[in-house]
Design a protein around this motif. Structure first.
Motif, PDB file in Angstrom:
ATOM      1  N   LYS A  77       0.845  -1.189   0.000  1.00 22.56           N
ATOM      2  CA  LYS A  77       0.000   0.000   0.000  1.00 22.56           C
ATOM      3  C   LYS A  77       0.887   1.248   0.000  1.00 22.56           C
ATOM      4  O   LYS A  77       1.727   1.431   0.885  1.00 22.56           O
ATOM      5  CB  LYS A  77      -0.896   0.003   1.245  1.00 22.56           C
ATOM      6  N   SER A 106       1.082  -3.983   3.479  1.00 19.30           N
ATOM      7  CA  SER A 106      -0.223  -4.104   4.142  1.00 19.30           C
ATOM      8  C   SER A 106      -0.680  -5.550   4.209  1.00 19.30           C
ATOM      9  O   SER A 106      -1.457  -5.927   5.081  1.00 19.30           O
ATOM     10  CB  SER A 106      -1.278  -3.266   3.401  1.00 19.30           C
ATOM     11  N   CYS A 108      -2.545  -6.920   1.963  1.00 19.94           N
ATOM     12  CA  CYS A 108      -3.812  -7.077   1.238  1.00 19.94           C
ATOM     13  C   CYS A 108      -3.580  -7.288  -0.259  1.00 19.94           C
ATOM     14  O   CYS A 108      -2.898  -6.488  -0.902  1.00 19.94           O
ATOM     15  CB  CYS A 108      -4.695  -5.850   1.450  1.00 19.94           C
ATOM     16  N   HIS A 111      -4.262  -4.404  -2.624  1.00 23.45           N
ATOM     17  CA  HIS A 111      -3.303  -3.298  -2.707  1.00 23.45           C
ATOM     18  C   HIS A 111      -2.131  -3.742  -3.574  1.00 23.45           C
ATOM     19  O   HIS A 111      -1.573  -4.821  -3.364  1.00 23.45           O
ATOM     20  CB  HIS A 111      -2.773  -2.919  -1.316  1.00 23.45           C
ATOM     21  N   PRO A 194      -2.624   8.571   1.651  1.00 24.77           N
ATOM     22  CA  PRO A 194      -2.739   7.446   0.717  1.00 24.77           C
ATOM     23  C   PRO A 194      -2.554   7.893  -0.732  1.00 24.77           C
ATOM     24  O   PRO A 194      -3.153   8.877  -1.177  1.00 24.77           O
ATOM     25  CB  PRO A 194      -4.164   6.928   0.954  1.00 24.77           C
ATOM     26  N   ASN A 290      -5.411   6.290   6.806  1.00 19.91           N
ATOM     27  CA  ASN A 290      -5.554   5.058   7.573  1.00 19.91           C
ATOM     28  C   ASN A 290      -4.223   4.326   7.685  1.00 19.91           C
ATOM     29  O   ASN A 290      -3.437   4.293   6.738  1.00 19.91           O
ATOM     30  CB  ASN A 290      -6.574   4.122   6.912  1.00 19.91           C
ATOM     31  N   PRO A 292      -1.775   1.520   7.282  1.00 20.73           N
ATOM     32  CA  PRO A 292      -1.786   0.406   6.317  1.00 20.73           C
ATOM     33  C   PRO A 292      -1.765  -0.973   6.981  1.00 20.73           C
ATOM     34  O   PRO A 292      -2.124  -1.970   6.347  1.00 20.73           O
ATOM     35  CB  PRO A 292      -0.503   0.639   5.511  1.00 20.73           C
ATOM     36  N   LYS A 294      -3.606  -1.840   9.482  1.00 19.80           N
ATOM     37  CA  LYS A 294      -4.883  -2.114  10.146  1.00 19.80           C
ATOM     38  C   LYS A 294      -6.029  -2.344   9.170  1.00 19.80           C
ATOM     39  O   LYS A 294      -7.195  -2.350   9.567  1.00 19.80           O
ATOM     40  CB  LYS A 294      -5.220  -0.960  11.097  1.00 19.80           C
ATOM     41  N   TYR A 295      -5.699  -2.510   7.895  1.00 18.47           N
ATOM     42  CA  TYR A 295      -6.733  -2.801   6.911  1.00 18.47           C
ATOM     43  C   TYR A 295      -7.283  -4.214   7.114  1.00 18.47           C
ATOM     44  O   TYR A 295      -6.538  -5.137   7.465  1.00 18.47           O
ATOM     45  CB  TYR A 295      -6.170  -2.689   5.493  1.00 18.47           C
ATOM     46  N   LYS A 296      -8.589  -4.370   6.912  1.00 19.28           N
ATOM     47  CA  LYS A 296      -9.204  -5.698   6.912  1.00 19.28           C
ATOM     48  C   LYS A 296      -9.183  -6.194   5.472  1.00 19.28           C
ATOM     49  O   LYS A 296     -10.005  -5.793   4.652  1.00 19.28           O
ATOM     50  CB  LYS A 296     -10.629  -5.620   7.449  1.00 19.28           C
ATOM     51  N   CYS A 297      -8.226  -7.029   5.171  1.00 19.29           N
ATOM     52  CA  CYS A 297      -8.006  -7.475   3.792  1.00 19.29           C
ATOM     53  C   CYS A 297      -9.130  -8.373   3.300  1.00 19.29           C
ATOM     54  O   CYS A 297      -9.611  -9.249   4.030  1.00 19.29           O
ATOM     55  CB  CYS A 297      -6.676  -8.230   3.686  1.00 19.29           C
TER      56      CYS A 297
END
Length: 351
Positions: A77, A106, A108, A111, A194, A290, A292, A294-297
């Protein structure tokens, strides 16, 4: 240790040796070894820190980094670092402010960031890391280059698939490879914005890269930044012109030269305006950022290599680099630090 390969003493010292040994000595001393490195930020062509990738001790032994191409890395990210007053790289007026790239792992899958892949002299690798902007590191195999992605350039894809086939470990994964990547290590809630995506793939992946994402954020044209690079690419003889040379007068009369200069200045002036405006509205801008980590992938990207995936963290000699690129239809001009296809070379020679 460095050597002046133009000196009579050096030439005499190796003159009596077989040709293959002369080439080996030149290979080891002139261009000792090189490593692959993936960068995303101010080390890319057209930015002020690009020269940090080149080696030059001042003893006629300059070794330029070679840009291979772009490669997509999933699970990364990207953020733009809007630096605060008091930090090392912060530039108050009237200096030109800079905006760094911080790309975080991240994890994810949705990303993804495009990295610029370079081959750099081993003697600058530590210097590259030591001179990096704040919050950055180099990691050997966290992110993996996606060799199947449309965003990954042909030269990158062919080079690493060639390496996979040639590797003694008989790796079977032809779709991914690990190389050292510049990676951010700490998220600053007061400075990280971001990066806007340059496009969204059909599977929902948001794709970023530093120059295009920065231009989108700032409302400027990235083509302006590279106008002088593009001018010299179209006029290779002009690149060698120096003040006092006969060709220099002709260069000064070329309107395209001045147009390119104006384009570059327009880019940096526009970036200055956007950064200064963002500094005035920092609290509002940062309220939407935000962390990076703590993203909910929706889906997780693969990090690190398995037993079937090649990790290209080993050194190359100059001859090995030449052989590898020759095998995939490319050639290298080490003096200029340029990679080109065999077809392009044939056309240029005909001209």
């Amino acid at each position: 240790m460095t050597y002046d390969h133009n000196s009579a003493i050096f030439s005499e010292a190796i003159a009596g040796l077989p040709v293959f040994l002369q080439n080996l000595i030149l290979d080891v001393t002139l261009y000792p070894h090189a490593y692959v490195l993936g960068v995303s930020g101010g080390l890319q062509d057209g930015f002020p820190n690009r020269s940090n990738l080149d080696y030059n001790s001042g003893l006629k032994d300059e070794s330029k980094a070679i840009f291979v191409g772009k490669a997509l890395v999933r699970g990364y990210k990207a953020y733009l670092d809007l630096m605060q007053d008091g930090w090392r790289q912060y530039s108050p007026e009237p200096a030109q402010p800079l905006m760094n790239s911080n790309v975080f792992a991240s994890g994810c899958y949705e990303h993804a960031n495009e990295y610029w892949i370079y081959i750099v002299d081993s003697r600058v690798v530590w210097g590259v890391l030591a001179q990096e902007p704040r919050f950055l590191s180099i990691t050997p195999d966290t992110g993996l280059l996606d060799l199947t992605a449309i965003e990954t350039d042909d030269a990158v894809r062919k080079l690493f698939r060639h390496e996979i086939v040639q590797h003694l470990g008989n790796k079977s994964n032809m779709d991914q490879v690990a190389v050292p990547l510049v990676t951010a290590v700490w998220y600053n809630s007061q400075s990280h914005i971001p990066s806007p995506p340059i496009h969204i793939k059909e599977d929902g992946t948001h794709v970023t890269n530093f120059p295009e994402s920065l231009a989108l954020w700032a409302g400027i044209n990235d083509a302006d930044r590279t106008a002088m690079i593009d001018y010299y690419a179209r006029n290779p003889k002009a690149r060698a012109c120096k003040h006092g040379d006969s060709c220099h007068d002709a260069l000064m009369e070329d309107p395209h030269f001045y147009q390119a200069q104006e384009s570059v200045q327009r880019y940096w002036d526009g970036l200055r305006h956007s950064i200064r405006q963002a500094e005035k509205n920092r609290s509002t801008i940062m309220s939407t950022s935000n962390d990076p980590h703590k993203y909910k992938c929706e889906k997780y990207a693969r990090f690190g290599v398995d037993n079937e995936t090649l990790r290209v963290n080993y050194p190359f000699t100059q001859s090995e680099i030449q052989q590898s690129f020759s095998s995939i239809g490319y050639s290298i001009d080490f003096e200029e630090g340029e990679l080109s296809t065999a077809t392009k070379n044939m056309l240029e020679n005909e001209l």
